[in-house]
Scaffold this motif. Structure first.
Motif, short mmCIF file in Angstrom:
data_model
loop_
_atom_site.label_atom_id
_atom_site.label_comp_id
_atom_site.label_asym_id
_atom_site.label_seq_id
_atom_site.Cartn_x
_atom_site.Cartn_y
_atom_site.Cartn_z
N GLY A 159 0.82 -1.20 0.00
CA GLY A 159 0.00 0.00 0.00
C GLY A 159 0.85 1.25 0.00
N LYS A 160 0.18 2.37 -0.14
CA LYS A 160 0.91 3.64 -0.20
C LYS A 160 1.52 4.00 1.14
CE LYS A 160 -3.26 6.44 0.35
NZ LYS A 160 -4.05 7.52 -0.18
N LYS A 161 2.41 4.95 1.13
CA LYS A 161 3.18 5.29 2.32
C LYS A 161 2.39 6.08 3.36
CE LYS A 161 7.69 4.86 0.33
NZ LYS A 161 9.01 5.40 0.16
N SER A 162 1.20 6.48 3.04
CA SER A 162 0.36 7.17 4.03
C SER A 162 -0.80 6.23 4.38
CB SER A 162 -0.13 8.50 3.47
OG SER A 162 -0.87 8.28 2.27
N ASP A 163 -1.95 6.77 4.70
CA ASP A 163 -3.10 5.95 5.07
C ASP A 163 -3.41 4.95 3.96
OD1 ASP A 163 -5.17 5.11 6.69
OD2 ASP A 163 -6.60 6.48 5.76
N GLY A 164 -3.63 3.72 4.35
CA GLY A 164 -3.92 2.68 3.37
C GLY A 164 -2.76 1.72 3.18
N CYS A 194 -12.54 0.01 2.80
CA CYS A 194 -11.50 0.48 1.88
C CYS A 194 -11.67 1.94 1.50
CB CYS A 194 -11.46 -0.38 0.62
SG CYS A 194 -12.84 -0.13 -0.52
N ASP A 195 -12.87 2.46 1.59
CA ASP A 195 -13.15 3.84 1.18
C ASP A 195 -12.63 4.10 -0.23
OD1 ASP A 195 -14.35 6.29 1.60
OD2 ASP A 195 -12.53 7.20 2.43
N ASN A 196 -12.66 3.06 -1.06
CA ASN A 196 -12.21 3.09 -2.45
C ASN A 196 -10.72 3.45 -2.57
OD1 ASN A 196 -12.71 2.43 -5.10
ND2 ASN A 196 -13.45 4.45 -5.65
N VAL A 197 -9.94 3.20 -1.53
CA VAL A 197 -8.48 3.33 -1.55
C VAL A 197 -7.94 1.91 -1.46
CG1 VAL A 197 -6.45 4.24 -0.37
CG2 VAL A 197 -8.57 5.59 -0.45
N THR A 198 -7.38 1.41 -2.56
CA THR A 198 -7.06 -0.01 -2.62
C THR A 198 -5.60 -0.30 -2.98
OG1 THR A 198 -7.86 -0.04 -4.91
CG2 THR A 198 -9.43 -0.70 -3.19
N THR A 199 -4.68 0.58 -2.61
CA THR A 199 -3.27 0.31 -2.93
C THR A 199 -2.76 -0.91 -2.17
OG1 THR A 199 -2.53 1.92 -1.28
CG2 THR A 199 -2.73 2.68 -3.56
N PHE A 200 -3.20 -1.13 -0.95
CA PHE A 200 -2.79 -2.32 -0.20
C PHE A 200 -3.24 -3.58 -0.95
CE2 PHE A 200 -3.31 -5.74 2.82
CZ PHE A 200 -2.15 -5.68 3.56
N GLU A 201 -4.49 -3.62 -1.35
CA GLU A 201 -5.02 -4.78 -2.05
C GLU A 201 -4.32 -4.99 -3.39
OE1 GLU A 201 -8.06 -3.23 0.81
OE2 GLU A 201 -6.74 -2.31 -0.67
N GLU A 202 -4.04 -3.91 -4.10
CA GLU A 202 -3.33 -4.02 -5.38
C GLU A 202 -1.93 -4.59 -5.19
OE1 GLU A 202 -3.57 -0.19 -7.41
OE2 GLU A 202 -5.62 -0.01 -6.68
N LEU A 260 -11.56 -1.18 -7.85
CA LEU A 260 -10.66 -2.29 -8.12
C LEU A 260 -11.42 -3.56 -8.51
CD1 LEU A 260 -7.76 -3.40 -8.20
CD2 LEU A 260 -7.99 -3.89 -5.75
N ALA A 261 -12.57 -3.78 -7.94
CA ALA A 261 -13.37 -4.97 -8.26
C ALA A 261 -13.82 -4.96 -9.72
CB ALA A 261 -14.57 -5.06 -7.34
N ASP A 262 -13.97 -3.78 -10.30
CA ASP A 262 -14.34 -3.69 -11.72
C ASP A 262 -13.16 -3.94 -12.63
OD1 ASP A 262 -16.95 -3.01 -11.01
OD2 ASP A 262 -16.49 -0.86 -10.98
N LYS A 263 -11.93 -3.78 -12.12
CA LYS A 263 -10.72 -3.90 -12.93
C LYS A 263 -10.04 -5.26 -12.85
CE LYS A 263 -9.61 0.91 -11.93
NZ LYS A 263 -8.68 1.77 -11.21
N ASP A 264 -10.27 -6.00 -11.77
CA ASP A 264 -9.53 -7.24 -11.54
C ASP A 264 -10.50 -8.35 -11.13
OD1 ASP A 264 -7.88 -9.34 -10.41
OD2 ASP A 264 -6.28 -7.85 -10.18
#
Length: 124
Positions: free
Chosen positions: A23-28, A46-54, A76-80
């Motif tokens: 995930g990103k270096k800040s929240d998430g 997730c609040d539609n922040v999905t860098t951890f999941e990615e 992300l669910a629409d993309k993967d």
């Protein structure tokens, strides 16, 4: 039971030599054990922040991710196709189907502590 007593009783920190950040270096984003990723990720909020999941999907290629959030969407669910999104909040382990070694990702900000009143043995 107070939040502090729940944390002390249920959440025991472990020291791992090999760690990675997902995930990103800040929240998430989170620093986790490199050797305990599991085969499936449950993401509770997730609040539609999905860098951890990615990042998780990049590290564990044959994995699947289930994202639960009753207050936002999940692009992300629409993309993967490995990602399933459920527009609902989860309040206990009994609400999710743990059928193989897994990881649970969630921010613990208050009401989420009630999640730990459930049987955590399912996560071992």
């Amino acid at each position: 039971m107070t939040y502090n007593s729940i944390l002390k009783e249920k959440l025991t920190p472990f020291r791992y030599q090999e760690k990675i950040r997902l995930g990103k270096k800040s929240d998430g984003g989170y620093v986790i054990s490199k050797n305990h990723l599991g085969e499936k990720l449950f993401s509770l909020g997730c609040d539609n922040v999905t860098t951890f999941e990615e990042h998780y999907l990049c590290k564990v290629k044959d994995s699947t991710v289930e994202i639960y959030d009753g207050t936002s969407n999940c692009d992300l669910a629409d993309k993967d196709q490995r990602v399933k999104f459920y527009n609902k909040n989860v309040y206990s382990l009994s609400e999710i189907n743990i059928d193989r070694p897994c990881m649970v990702q969630m921010d613990i900000e208050g009401s989420e502590l009630n999640f730990f009143d459930t049987d955590l043995e399912k996560l071992n």
